[in-house]
Design an enzyme around this catalytic site. Structure first.
Site, short mmCIF file in Angstrom:
data_model
loop_
_atom_site.label_atom_id
_atom_site.label_comp_id
_atom_site.label_asym_id
_atom_site.label_seq_id
_atom_site.Cartn_x
_atom_site.Cartn_y
_atom_site.Cartn_z
N SER A 81 -38.94 4.37 -48.14
CA SER A 81 -39.01 5.61 -48.93
C SER A 81 -39.51 5.32 -50.33
CB SER A 81 -37.61 6.21 -49.10
OG SER A 81 -36.98 6.33 -47.89
N HIS B 170 -44.57 6.76 -43.68
CA HIS B 170 -43.32 7.36 -44.15
C HIS B 170 -43.03 8.61 -43.31
CE1 HIS B 170 -40.91 9.14 -47.77
NE2 HIS B 170 -40.12 8.61 -46.86
N1 LIG Z 1 -32.74 8.37 -43.70
C1 LIG Z 1 -33.78 9.07 -44.15
O1 LIG Z 1 -33.72 10.31 -44.29
C2 LIG Z 1 -35.10 8.37 -44.42
C3 LIG Z 1 -36.26 9.15 -44.53
C4 LIG Z 1 -37.49 8.49 -44.71
C5 LIG Z 1 -37.52 7.10 -44.79
N2 LIG Z 1 -36.36 6.37 -44.70
C6 LIG Z 1 -36.46 4.90 -44.77
O2 LIG Z 1 -36.32 4.39 -43.45
C7 LIG Z 1 -35.71 3.09 -43.49
C8 LIG Z 1 -34.48 3.07 -42.62
O3 LIG Z 1 -33.57 4.04 -43.10
P1 LIG Z 1 -32.38 4.59 -42.18
O4 LIG Z 1 -31.84 5.79 -42.89
O5 LIG Z 1 -32.83 4.68 -40.76
O6 LIG Z 1 -31.33 3.37 -42.32
P2 LIG Z 1 -30.08 3.03 -41.39
O7 LIG Z 1 -29.10 2.36 -42.27
O8 LIG Z 1 -29.66 4.22 -40.59
O9 LIG Z 1 -30.68 1.96 -40.35
C9 LIG Z 1 -31.14 0.70 -40.74
C10 LIG Z 1 -31.03 -0.23 -39.54
O10 LIG Z 1 -31.72 -1.44 -39.88
C11 LIG Z 1 -31.04 -2.51 -39.26
N3 LIG Z 1 -31.44 -3.77 -39.89
C12 LIG Z 1 -31.09 -4.27 -41.10
N4 LIG Z 1 -31.69 -5.47 -41.31
C13 LIG Z 1 -32.44 -5.72 -40.21
C14 LIG Z 1 -33.28 -6.79 -39.82
N5 LIG Z 1 -33.47 -7.85 -40.60
N6 LIG Z 1 -33.90 -6.73 -38.62
C15 LIG Z 1 -33.70 -5.67 -37.81
N7 LIG Z 1 -32.91 -4.61 -38.12
C16 LIG Z 1 -32.29 -4.64 -39.30
C17 LIG Z 1 -29.57 -2.15 -39.44
O11 LIG Z 1 -28.76 -2.85 -38.50
C18 LIG Z 1 -29.60 -0.63 -39.19
O12 LIG Z 1 -29.34 -0.32 -37.82
C19 LIG Z 1 -35.45 2.80 -44.98
O13 LIG Z 1 -36.52 2.06 -45.49
C20 LIG Z 1 -35.40 4.21 -45.59
O14 LIG Z 1 -35.75 4.21 -46.95
C21 LIG Z 1 -35.15 6.97 -44.52
#
Ligand SMILES: NC(=O)c1ccc[n+]([C@@H]2O[C@H](COP(=O)([O-])OP(=O)(O)OC[C@H]3O[C@@H](n4cnc5c(N)ncnc54)[C@H](O)[C@@H]3O)[C@@H](O)[C@H]2O)c1
Length: 296
Positions: free
Chosen positions: A118, A139
């Site tokens: 993000s 994204h």
């Molecule tokens: N949640 C949102 O609304 C949103 C929207 C757009 C972008 N994003 C971006 O998407 C990405 C993920 O966000 P999210 O909300 O899904 O997070 P989340 O916390 O729900 O999921 C992250 C996952 O990554 C895994 N993880 C951590 N380190 C790892 C590694 N080394 N190898 C493999 N897996 C690993 C964790 O176990 C977890 O299951 C972030 O970069 C966030 O900024 C989030």
């Protein structure tokens, strides 16, 4: 492109895997945490059921999508034949840089490496690999199966060819990609986060209550949700960290996070995921009420 690897199976990773699988790509879904993978598969199945109920896909489409997804806890087992990797792991610079260093070593030379970050610089991520021309931002928006936009972010070194390939691929997923350059917050969060921050300052300075601020933006600007409730859904910790990226990246005080936001995060009031932010959320119930702390 046929083989896609998705790193991280949380909120975004499961949605990204779902959309690729639904469009007949083979998906390797990778997470260091087996429980997260199990949970992701059950979420994907539930969301596919919802699409069947709405007539978006049929039972056969659902079965095919599920067959297209394989899960892995070891990155090298999932990415070795990937045409594209979409990284959607935890939003933390060190975690992302270490994943991309590793991906660069274990993926074939042809593999395009995308991040769903993000706020972290795509240029910075690309620079830790030996293939910065093939590193790009994809994204996706939450919830991924529903939201049409993909912000496609070109790092400083990302090539035209890779950008075109990712734009085409995004359209094949039924999405509407928009190409943007790599500056803090890209476009979506550069505009959204200052609005959310201003809404928090508006409350903090006593201009109006939480519900009143959200009502003005919903009824006056036709936003589907007020900025304070949206902040709760995004996660107040996520909003704070993106504002810090904008503040550091531009060095402009207009992006300074409201001290109330910093306090709430510090105290563990992170919004919907923690049960309370500006509103209170009860597990298993759709009822949302303004938090007692913000009642007059
Ligand atoms: N949640 C949102 O609304 C949103 C929207 C757009 C972008 N994003 C971006 O998407 C990405 C993920 O966000 P999210 O909300 O899904 O997070 P989340 O916390 O729900 O999921 C992250 C996952 O990554 C895994 N993880 C951590 N380190 C790892 C590694 N080394 N190898 C493999 N897996 C690993 C964790 O176990 C977890 O299951 C972030 O970069 C966030 O900024 C989030």
């Amino acid at each position: 492109m046929k083989n896609i690897a998705v790193i991280g199976s949380g909120t975004m990773g499961n949605g990204i895997a779902h959309v690729f699988a639904q469009h007949d790509y083979r998906v390797a879904l990778i997470d260091i945490n087996q429980d997260a993978l199990d949970k992701a598969l059950s979420t994907i199945e539930k969301n596919l059921d919802r699409q069947v109920d709405k007539g978006v896909i049929n039972e056969q489409g659902k079965a095919k999508a599920l067959q297209n997804i394989h899960t892995y806890t070891q990155m090298e087992n999932g990415v070795y034949e990937a045409d594209l990797v979409v990284e959607a792991a935890t939003e933390n610079v060190e975690i992302k840089l270490s994943i991309f260093r590793e991906l660069d070593k274990i993926c074939p030379d042809k593999t395009i490496l995308a991040s769903n970050t993000s706020s972290i610089s795509i240029t910075k991520i690309g620079a830790v690999t030996g293939r910065p021309g093939k590193v790009i931002g994809m994204h996706f928006m939450n919830p991924v199966p529903v939201m049409k936009l993909i912000e496609v972010i070109r790092g400083y070194a990302t090539t035209d060819e890779v950008t075109d390939q990712v734009m085409d691929l995004s359209r094949k997923l039924g999405k509407s990609p928009v190409e943007v350059n790599d500056y803090p917050g890209f476009v979506a969060n550069r505009i959204l986060m200052p609005m959310i921050n201003e809404a928090i300052y508006t409350y903090y300075e006593g201009v109006a209550g939480v519900e009143e601020i959200d009502t003005v933006m919903k009824l006056g600007m036709a936003h589907p949700m007020g900025p304070l409730q949206l902040a709760d859904f995004i996660g107040l910790d996520v909003c704070l960290s993106i504002l810090r990226v904008l503040h550091d990246g531009f060095g402009n005080p207009k992006y300074a996070p409201c001290p109330l936001l910093a306090n709430m995060v510090e105290a563990g009031y992170k919004g919907a995921k923690s049960g309370e932010g500006f509103y209170k959320y009860t597990k298993g119930s759709k009822e949302v009420t303004v938090s007692e702390r913000f009642k007059k």
